[in-house]
Design an enzyme around this catalytic site. Sequence first.
Site, PDB file in Angstrom:
ATOM      1  N   GLY A 175       0.635  -1.154  -0.045  1.00 40.47           N
ATOM      2  CA  GLY A 175       0.310   0.083  -0.050  1.00 40.47           C
ATOM      3  C   GLY A 175       1.034   0.878   0.225  1.00 40.47           C
ATOM      4  O   GLY A 175       0.700   2.030  -0.842  1.00 40.47           O
ATOM      5  N   TYR A 216     -13.691 -23.217  11.754  1.00 41.48           N
ATOM      6  CA  TYR A 216     -12.753 -21.922  11.544  1.00 41.48           C
ATOM      7  C   TYR A 216     -11.655 -22.743  10.536  1.00 41.48           C
ATOM      8  O   TYR A 216     -11.128 -22.992  11.262  1.00 41.48           O
ATOM      9  CB  TYR A 216     -12.360 -21.185  11.835  1.00 41.48           C
ATOM     10  CG  TYR A 216     -12.210 -19.582  11.809  1.00 41.48           C
ATOM     11  CD1 TYR A 216     -12.049 -18.359  10.769  1.00 41.48           C
ATOM     12  CD2 TYR A 216     -10.632 -19.488  12.434  1.00 41.48           C
ATOM     13  CE1 TYR A 216     -11.573 -17.144   9.947  1.00 41.48           C
ATOM     14  CE2 TYR A 216      -9.847 -18.460  12.161  1.00 41.48           C
ATOM     15  CZ  TYR A 216     -10.226 -17.625  10.899  1.00 41.48           C
ATOM     16  OH  TYR A 216      -9.587 -16.673  11.221  1.00 41.48           O
ATOM     17  N   ASN A 233      -7.172  -2.573  -1.256  1.00 44.37           N
ATOM     18  CA  ASN A 233      -5.667  -2.856  -1.070  1.00 44.37           C
ATOM     19  C   ASN A 233      -5.700  -3.100   0.364  1.00 44.37           C
ATOM     20  O   ASN A 233      -5.180  -4.731   0.472  1.00 44.37           O
ATOM     21  CB  ASN A 233      -4.579  -2.405  -1.426  1.00 44.37           C
ATOM     22  CG  ASN A 233      -3.286  -2.439  -0.383  1.00 44.37           C
ATOM     23  OD1 ASN A 233      -2.820  -3.120  -1.150  1.00 44.37           O
ATOM     24  ND2 ASN A 233      -3.065  -1.476   0.321  1.00 44.37           N
ATOM     25  N   SER A 277      -5.914 -12.814  -4.526  1.00 42.28           N
ATOM     26  CA  SER A 277      -5.117 -12.851  -4.438  1.00 42.28           C
ATOM     27  C   SER A 277      -5.086 -14.613  -4.442  1.00 42.28           C
ATOM     28  O   SER A 277      -5.917 -14.947  -4.785  1.00 42.28           O
ATOM     29  CB  SER A 277      -4.737 -13.573  -2.722  1.00 42.28           C
ATOM     30  OG  SER A 277      -3.704 -14.801  -2.346  1.00 42.28           O
TER      31      SER A 277
END
Length: 322
Positions: A42, A194, A115, A170
Site C-alpha cells: 500500500g 474455522y 488494497n 490473491s
Amino acid sequence: MWFFGSKGASGFSSRSTAEEVTHGVDGTGLTAIVTGASSGIGVETARVLALRGVHVVMAVRNTASGAKVKEDIVNKVPGAKVDVMELDLSSMDSVKKFASDYKSSGLPLNLLINNAGIMACPFKLSKDNIELQFVTNHLGHFLLTKLLLDTMKNTSRESKREGRIVNVSSEAHRYSYPEGVRLGKNKINDELSYSSFRAYGQSKLCNILHANELAKQLKEDGANITANSLHPGAIMTNLWCHFNSYLAVAAGAVAKYMFKTVPQGAATTCYVALHPQVAGVTGEYFLDNNIAKPLPIANDYELAKKLWDFSNKLTDSQSGGT
C-alpha cells in the site's frame, strides 16, 4: 500461464516494478483512495501514484503511521499531493464515517484501490460481530465502495475520464472452503469449523466476485467506471505475521528466489489503476501485470449475485441502513 519473470501480452512480467509499469503515464488531475496505505505494498502504491501526479488519499487505520508515510512520500516526491484519513475496515461505523467525511470534503474520486487486508489470523469477531478476515478484507471494502460509488459516477461524468475500482485479491482465492463462500452469518462465524487460511481464501474469492458483479452492474448502468481484481504476488510483508516461526524462516529462505519485492508487488495494482492498456477493461482478474484466469467459481455470476445480496443485508443491518 507464463514463466516467472517472462513477459506477458502487456509487455510486463512478474519482475516489473510499479514505477516501470507506470513509466510515462500522467495521472495529473486524478484523485485516488488507497486503503491500507501505511504498510506493505500500500505504501509503494501510494508513492508511485503520487509520483505520477495523482492526488492520493491514504485511508489508514493508524493515522500516526500514515502521517509518517505521507511525510516520506512528500520528501521523495516534491509536489506530491497526499492526504491521510482514518479508516478501520473492520468497523462499519468507521467505514460510514470515512465515506461521509470524504463526501463532505468535496474531493472528486477517480480511482478506488481496495488494497488493505489481513491474512490467516486466529478466529476473532469484529466490533460488529462478524469474522474478522471476512469483514476486513471483503465486507468493509464492499460497503466503502457502495457508499462512494455515486461520487465516482459524478467524477467520471464531470471529468469525462474513466473511473477505476481495483480490488487487491490473491491466488489464495483458490484455497477457500469447499463451498467457496459461506453465505450465512452463522456459517461465517462458526469457530469450530474455522480455518485461518481457508477463511483468508474465502475473503479473497469474495474480492473477485465483488469486482465481477460490480463490473456487470456498472456496465448495465452505463457508468464510465471499470472494476477489476488482481493478485499482487507473494511478497514478504507483515501480512505473514500470523504464520508460525518455522514457516516464516522457511519463507524467508526462499524469498529472494520465489517472492517479489515490494516495488514488484505493487506493480499490478498500479498497472490496473493507471495504464492506458487497461482502459475499458472490466470484470477481469490480473496477475503479474497481465489478464489471468482465476478459479472457475470466481466467475460464477450466480454466486457473485448471491454474495452481493448477502453483503448488502449484512452492511444494512450492521450500519442501520445505507
